[in-house]
Design an enzyme around this catalytic site. Structure first.
Site, mmCIF file in Angstrom:
data_model
loop_
_atom_site.group_PDB
_atom_site.id
_atom_site.type_symbol
_atom_site.label_atom_id
_atom_site.label_comp_id
_atom_site.label_asym_id
_atom_site.label_seq_id
_atom_site.Cartn_x
_atom_site.Cartn_y
_atom_site.Cartn_z
ATOM 1 N N SER A 1 -7.887 8.604 6.499
ATOM 2 C CA SER A 1 -6.915 7.774 5.630
ATOM 3 C C SER A 1 -5.777 8.618 4.858
ATOM 4 O O SER A 1 -4.984 7.812 4.542
ATOM 5 C CB SER A 1 -7.614 6.919 4.586
ATOM 6 O OG SER A 1 -7.919 5.583 5.074
ATOM 7 N N LYS B 1 -2.303 7.644 5.883
ATOM 8 C CA LYS B 1 -1.651 6.777 5.171
ATOM 9 C C LYS B 1 -0.555 7.258 4.191
ATOM 10 O O LYS B 1 0.439 6.769 3.984
ATOM 11 C CB LYS B 1 -2.442 5.971 4.355
ATOM 12 C CG LYS B 1 -3.484 5.072 5.148
ATOM 13 C CD LYS B 1 -4.179 3.861 4.304
ATOM 14 C CE LYS B 1 -5.220 3.167 5.109
ATOM 15 N NZ LYS B 1 -6.453 3.628 5.510
ATOM 16 N N SER C 1 -6.653 1.220 -0.032
ATOM 17 C CA SER C 1 -6.580 1.966 1.457
ATOM 18 C C SER C 1 -7.090 0.852 2.458
ATOM 19 O O SER C 1 -7.739 1.339 3.345
ATOM 20 C CB SER C 1 -7.724 2.981 1.246
ATOM 21 O OG SER C 1 -7.731 3.889 2.464
#
Length: 395
Positions: A61, A64, A126
Site C-alpha cells: 500500500s 497509494k 487504506s
C-alpha cells in the site's frame, strides 16, 4: 576566457573557517531490522542512512502514495474536483473477489460518493475499493491510471519503480524501492502540501464505520510525525513511509520488508524501526542555510556597464544538511562562467556557488545576478575595451 575562482571565508554567516572547531564524533547509524531502508533529509534530498535503498520490492500500500500524488496533480490542474460525485462500479465494490479480504472503505456498488470521501478512504483507511473508484474516475480504468502513475514516476526519476495498479495488491511486475518512495514523498510534500496534509488524519468514518490510520507514529508525542503511509502484503512484508519535523528540519524515513509474526507485531516493528531512523537523524544531523533568497554573496567588476560592479548571490535559499557541529568548518567558493559584461539582467546565472567541507564539495547552487546592469556610455565602453585588451596582453 578563463574561469575565475575565489574563496571567501564567511565569518559573518552561520559558519566560519577562521575559528577551529572541535572534532565531530558521530556514532554509527542504528541497526534497522528491515530488508531495505533509507533516511532522507527533505530539504536537500541528501540520503543520511541507507541499506539496499535501490532494492526492488513489492511496495504494497505504499503504492497509494503515488496514487495520492497523481490525484493531487489532477486536483491541482482542475481536471477533477473534490466535490465530484462518483458512482461506485462493480470493480470498486468492497465485495469484489479481487478486493475481498484486503483493506477497504466498504463501498457498495451503485452508491454515489464524493471524491473527497474517496480520497480520505484511500489515505486514512487504506481502502483498496476507494483507490479503484478514484482511478476509474480519473483515467477510466485501473490500467489507464497505472499508465499515469508510471508517467509521473519517470518524471520524478523513480528509476526503480513499475506500477501495475493503484492500490498495491501484489502484481507480477509491480515494484519500487526505499529510495524511490523517499523521493516520491519528498515530491508529494513539496508539490502538493494542501493534499499531503490529509496523510496526518488519524481516523475516517464512512457509513458509520470508523477506521483509524494504521500509522501509529501519528499518536507518538515524542516525535512530530505528520504522515505518510503504511503497507503490508505477504510478498512485501510490513512497510512504512514516515515523515517528521523538528525545528526547521524535516526527515523522511522508509522501511520495507519488516518482519512480524502477526499484524500487531509487524505494525509495532515497522514503527519502532522507523522511529530509530528519525531519532538518529534529528539527534546527529542538522540543516543550515548559509544564504537566504536574495542574499548577496560577492560584488564583482563588470565591463561595458553603467556601473563598475554588480552584486551576485542567490535567488533561493541554500539549505545544507551535515553532521551537527560541522558547519563551523564549512567554506564557500564561487566560480564564474566568464568575464561579466553588460547588459545583465537580475536572475541571470553567471556562475556557481560551492560549499566545501574538508576539501570536498558538499553542495552547489547557481550564482545569480541580483540587479539589472545596463550598457554604459560609448566613452566608458571604449575605455573598458582598451582595459580588457591590455589585460589580455599583459595578464
Amino acid at each position: 576566457m578563463r574561469l575565475l575562482k575565489h574563496t571567501l571565508l564567511c565569518a559573518s554567516m552561520m559558519f566560519s573557517a577562521a575559528a577551529a572547531a572541535a572534532p565531530v564524533v558521530v556514532p554509527n547509524a542504528p541497526a534497522v531490522a528491515a530488508e531495505a531502508y533509507v533516511l532522507m533529509d527533505y530539504n536537500t534530498g541528501k540520503v543520511l542512512v541507507e541499506s539496499n535503498m535501490h532494492l526492488q520490492r513489492a511496495p504494497a500500500s505504499l503504492t497509494k502514495i503515488m496514487t495520492s500524488y497523481v490525484l493531487g496533480q489532477e486536483l491541482k490542474s482542475g481536471r477533477v474536483s473534490l466535490d465530484d460525485e462518483i458512482t461506485v462500479s462493480v470493480n470498486a465494490w468492497a465485495q469484489n473477489r479481487k478486493l475481498k479480504g484486503s483493506s477497504l472503505m466498504w463501498l457498495k456498488e451503485g452508491d454515489t460518493v464524493t471524491l473527497d470521501k474517496l480520497y480520505q478512504g484511500m489515505v486514512v483507511a487504506s481502502g483498496n475499493d476507494a483507490t479503484v473508484a478514484i482511478s476509474e474516475h480519473i483515467a477510466g480504468s485501473v490500467d489507464g491510471f497505472a499508465h499515469l502513475m508510471n508517467t509521473w514516476a519517470a518524471e520524478l526519476k523513480m528509476n526503480d519503480s513499475i506500477f501495475e495498479n493503484p492500490h498495491g495488491l501484489d502484481a507480477n511486475n509491480q515494484q519500487s524501492s526505499a529510495y524511490d518512495m523517499a523521493i516520491l514523498t519528498q515530491a508529494l510534500i513539496r508539490d502538493l502540501p494542501e493534499y499531503y496534509a490529509l496523510h496526518s488524519q488519524k481516523s475516517f468514518t464512512y457509513n458509520n464505520i470508523t477506521t483509524d490510520n494504521r500509522n501509529g507514529l501519528l499518536w507518538d508525542r515524542s516525535i512530530n510525525v505528520d504522515g505518510v503511509k503504511t503497507g503490508y502484503t505477504n510478498d512485501a512484508g510490513y512497510s512504512l513511509v514516515s515523515s517528521a519535523t523538528r525545528d526547521d528540519m524535516r526527515l523522511i524515513a522508509v522501511v520495507m520488508g519488516v518482519k512480524g509474526r502477526n499484524g500487531n507485531e509487524g505494525a509495532n516493528n515497522r514503527q519502532a524501526e522507523s522511529k530509530k531512523l528519525l531519532n538518529y537523524g534529528f539527534r546527529f544531523f542538522e540543516t543550515v542555510t548559509p544564504y537566504k533568497a536574495g542574499d548577496t554573496f560577492v560584488t564583482q567588476p563588470i565591463w561595458y556597464g553603467d556601473k563598475p560592479e554588480v552584486k551576485l548571490g542567490v535567488l533561493a535559499d541554500t539549505p545544507i544538511t551535515l553532521y551537527r557541529g560541522q558547519a563551523a568548518n564549512m567554506q564557500a567558493e564561487f566560480e564564474l562562467n566568464d568575464e561579466l559584461q553588460a547588459p545583465l539582467s537580475r536572475g541571470a546565472q553567471v556562475g556557481t556557488l560551492y560549499f566545501r567541507l574538508d576539501g570536498q564539495d558538499i553542495a552547489s547552487y547557481p550564482l545569480m545576478v541580483l540587479e539589472d546592469v545596463q550598457e554604459g556610455s560609448w566613452f566608458s565602453k571604449l575605455m573598458d575595451y582598451f582595459k580588457l585588451l591590455f589585460k589580455s596582453i599583459f595578464g
